[in-house]
Design a protein around this motif. Structure first.
Motif, PDB file in Angstrom:
ATOM      1  N   VAL A  78       0.838  -1.208   0.000  1.00  0.00           N
ATOM      2  CA  VAL A  78       0.000   0.000   0.000  1.00  0.00           C
ATOM      3  C   VAL A  78       0.871   1.256   0.000  1.00  0.00           C
ATOM      4  O   VAL A  78       0.580   2.229  -0.712  1.00  0.00           O
ATOM      5  CB  VAL A  78      -0.935  -0.012   1.230  1.00  0.00           C
ATOM      6  CG1 VAL A  78      -1.579   1.353   1.436  1.00  0.00           C
ATOM      7  CG2 VAL A  78      -1.999  -1.070   1.072  1.00  0.00           C
ATOM      8  N   THR A  79       1.966   1.238   0.770  1.00  0.00           N
ATOM      9  CA  THR A  79       2.836   2.422   0.832  1.00  0.00           C
ATOM     10  C   THR A  79       3.477   2.704  -0.518  1.00  0.00           C
ATOM     11  O   THR A  79       3.517   3.865  -0.972  1.00  0.00           O
ATOM     12  CB  THR A  79       3.921   2.206   1.905  1.00  0.00           C
ATOM     13  OG1 THR A  79       3.303   1.993   3.166  1.00  0.00           O
ATOM     14  CG2 THR A  79       4.834   3.422   1.988  1.00  0.00           C
ATOM     15  N   GLY A  82       0.565   3.680  -3.106  1.00  0.00           N
ATOM     16  CA  GLY A  82      -0.005   4.982  -2.759  1.00  0.00           C
ATOM     17  C   GLY A  82       0.960   6.128  -2.965  1.00  0.00           C
ATOM     18  O   GLY A  82       0.575   7.186  -3.479  1.00  0.00           O
ATOM     19  N   THR A  85       1.583   6.649  -6.845  1.00  0.00           N
ATOM     20  CA  THR A  85       0.379   7.200  -7.481  1.00  0.00           C
ATOM     21  C   THR A  85       0.121   8.625  -7.024  1.00  0.00           C
ATOM     22  O   THR A  85      -0.248   9.491  -7.838  1.00  0.00           O
ATOM     23  CB  THR A  85      -0.842   6.321  -7.130  1.00  0.00           C
ATOM     24  OG1 THR A  85      -0.540   4.963  -7.411  1.00  0.00           O
ATOM     25  CG2 THR A  85      -2.046   6.733  -7.961  1.00  0.00           C
ATOM     26  N   ASN A  86       0.310   8.892  -5.736  1.00  0.00           N
ATOM     27  CA  ASN A  86       0.102  10.241  -5.206  1.00  0.00           C
ATOM     28  C   ASN A  86       1.037  11.241  -5.879  1.00  0.00           C
ATOM     29  O   ASN A  86       0.606  12.326  -6.300  1.00  0.00           O
ATOM     30  CB  ASN A  86       0.322  10.239  -3.697  1.00  0.00           C
ATOM     31  CG  ASN A  86       0.058  11.585  -3.061  1.00  0.00           C
ATOM     32  OD1 ASN A  86       0.735  12.549  -3.359  1.00  0.00           O
ATOM     33  ND2 ASN A  86      -0.938  11.655  -2.175  1.00  0.00           N
ATOM     34  N   TRP A 140      -7.692  -1.053  -2.400  1.00  0.00           N
ATOM     35  CA  TRP A 140      -7.866   0.371  -2.716  1.00  0.00           C
ATOM     36  C   TRP A 140      -8.433   1.152  -1.542  1.00  0.00           C
ATOM     37  O   TRP A 140      -8.278   2.371  -1.476  1.00  0.00           O
ATOM     38  CB  TRP A 140      -8.767   0.542  -3.934  1.00  0.00           C
ATOM     39  CG  TRP A 140      -8.157   0.019  -5.181  1.00  0.00           C
ATOM     40  CD1 TRP A 140      -8.547  -1.073  -5.905  1.00  0.00           C
ATOM     41  CD2 TRP A 140      -6.991   0.533  -5.848  1.00  0.00           C
ATOM     42  NE1 TRP A 140      -7.706  -1.273  -6.966  1.00  0.00           N
ATOM     43  CE2 TRP A 140      -6.751  -0.303  -6.967  1.00  0.00           C
ATOM     44  CE3 TRP A 140      -6.141   1.599  -5.617  1.00  0.00           C
ATOM     45  CZ2 TRP A 140      -5.689  -0.087  -7.834  1.00  0.00           C
ATOM     46  CZ3 TRP A 140      -5.078   1.821  -6.476  1.00  0.00           C
ATOM     47  CH2 TRP A 140      -4.868   0.985  -7.569  1.00  0.00           C
ATOM     48  N   VAL A 143      -5.662   2.812  -0.014  1.00  0.00           N
ATOM     49  CA  VAL A 143      -4.868   3.698  -0.874  1.00  0.00           C
ATOM     50  C   VAL A 143      -5.612   4.984  -1.206  1.00  0.00           C
ATOM     51  O   VAL A 143      -5.042   6.076  -1.136  1.00  0.00           O
ATOM     52  CB  VAL A 143      -4.486   2.965  -2.183  1.00  0.00           C
ATOM     53  CG1 VAL A 143      -3.762   3.919  -3.134  1.00  0.00           C
ATOM     54  CG2 VAL A 143      -3.631   1.751  -1.892  1.00  0.00           C
ATOM     55  N   LEU A 148      -4.935   9.726  -1.571  1.00  0.00           N
ATOM     56  CA  LEU A 148      -4.431   9.539  -2.930  1.00  0.00           C
ATOM     57  C   LEU A 148      -4.088  10.871  -3.571  1.00  0.00           C
ATOM     58  O   LEU A 148      -3.129  10.975  -4.337  1.00  0.00           O
ATOM     59  CB  LEU A 148      -5.470   8.802  -3.782  1.00  0.00           C
ATOM     60  CG  LEU A 148      -4.989   8.377  -5.159  1.00  0.00           C
ATOM     61  CD1 LEU A 148      -3.833   7.405  -5.043  1.00  0.00           C
ATOM     62  CD2 LEU A 148      -6.113   7.744  -5.962  1.00  0.00           C
ATOM     63  N   TYR A 207       1.205   6.935   4.603  1.00  0.00           N
ATOM     64  CA  TYR A 207       0.638   5.618   4.284  1.00  0.00           C
ATOM     65  C   TYR A 207       1.096   4.571   5.298  1.00  0.00           C
ATOM     66  O   TYR A 207       0.322   3.716   5.708  1.00  0.00           O
ATOM     67  CB  TYR A 207       1.047   5.193   2.871  1.00  0.00           C
ATOM     68  CG  TYR A 207       0.103   5.704   1.804  1.00  0.00           C
ATOM     69  CD1 TYR A 207      -1.171   5.161   1.666  1.00  0.00           C
ATOM     70  CD2 TYR A 207       0.475   6.713   0.940  1.00  0.00           C
ATOM     71  CE1 TYR A 207      -2.048   5.622   0.699  1.00  0.00           C
ATOM     72  CE2 TYR A 207      -0.381   7.188  -0.032  1.00  0.00           C
ATOM     73  CZ  TYR A 207      -1.641   6.635  -0.157  1.00  0.00           C
ATOM     74  OH  TYR A 207      -2.516   7.094  -1.106  1.00  0.00           O
TER      75      TYR A 207
END
Length: 295
Positions: A78-79, A82, A85-86, A140, A143, A148, A207
């Motif tokens: 997830v880290t 995320g 994508t961020n 998701w 995330v 996000l 995250y």
């Protein structure tokens, strides 16, 4: 003059060393307290030199080591997803807003800033993510909600682009025939390493430490992040202790090292970051140094 400079450097290094030690002392006390015997903690309080050591807190937490390893895997995944994508979405939003030729950019920037002042609240957000986007009990859910895309990060990156990327550099790249995407990838981003490194660190830590989204949107044990799992373990220990004090629990529950377990939970949550950070620190410092030279 040279001796004065050496004296100043020695004093500055000594001051920074003392500040570093002050920053490390809480972590040292946290780790020592997690391996201190429960009776010693109750009798003598927290101490850097405990009278007795006991690893029962870690033995209790690592009884379900498979769940902890799986939670670490979920948190790392997830880290990474995320954070990448961020940063990509924040860059794609902030760069156009930094260009003066974009019509209506101030209006769009105002709406982004407006979301920092007011939000829909928890109930509308929960209904939107669960009933319209159906992300409950999916990866998701850890995330997307709330992290996000951050309005603060967009404004911070837009400000960096506006103040640190000269218009003449972008115009020269356009005259050489560069498209907007090529200019962003080959000119702007290499000059923006400080803000990218800073945002990467801040978003990554957010995250890693997030447990609220997991608490709201995840009930499947296989999707628990390490923070959610440790929080659940801590709540279970508190329930067992309250049951024991009311006479409903067993003797084993009464002997649980609850204070040491709290410290061990904090150590397991923060230790991976403390171990990994020194290996990535040079990239973070290098990004700031390159940006400072080019700025």
């Amino acid at each position: 003059m040279v001796e004065n400079n050496r004296g100043f450097q020695f004093a500055a290094h000594l001051l920074m060393l003392l500040l570093a030690l002050f920053c490390l002392l809480p972590f040292a006390l946290l780790i020592i307290s997690s391996i201190t015997d429960e009776e010693a903690l109750i009798t003598n309080g927290y101490s850097f030199i405990p009278s007795a050591l006991n690893m029962s807190a870690y033995k209790f937490l690592l009884m379900d080591s498979n769940s902890i390893l799986k939670a670490y895997g979920v948190t790392v995944l997830v880290t990474v997803i995320g954070t990448v994508t961020n940063i990509v979405l924040t860059t794609l939003m902030a760069y156009p807003l930094s260009r003066k030729e974009l019509p209506g950019r101030n209006v769009v920037a105002f709406f982004i800033f407006f979301t920092m002042l007011f939000s829909g609240g928890l109930v509308p957000s929960y209904m939107m993510w669960t009933q319209y986007f159906h992300i409950k009990n999916t990866l998701w859910a850890l995330v997307v909600p709330g992290m996000l895309l951050s309005a603060f990060n967009i404004i911070m990156m837009r400000t960096y682009f506006t103040t640190n990327i000269p218009d003449a550099v972008v115009e020269a790249a356009k005259i050489d025939g560069g498209s907007e995407s090529n200019i962003l990838m080959k000119v702007v981003l290499p000059m923006s390493l400080p803000i990218l490194a800073t945002l990467g660190l801040l978003v990554g830590l957010s995250y890693w430490n997030d447990w609220l989204n997991g608490l709201y949107y995840v009930t499947d044990d296989s999707l628990f992040s390490i923070q959610v799992l440790l929080n659940k373990m801590l709540m279970d220990v508190q329930f067992l202790m309250s049951s024991a004090s009311s006479g409903l629990g067993s003797d084993l529950s009464a002997r649980l090292p609850s204070t040491a377990i709290k410290m061990a939970v904090a150590v397991l949550g923060v230790l991976p970051i403390l171990v990994i950070y020194p290996f990535f620190q040079r990239f973070f410092v290098k990004g700031i140094s390159v940006g400072a030279v080019k700025g």
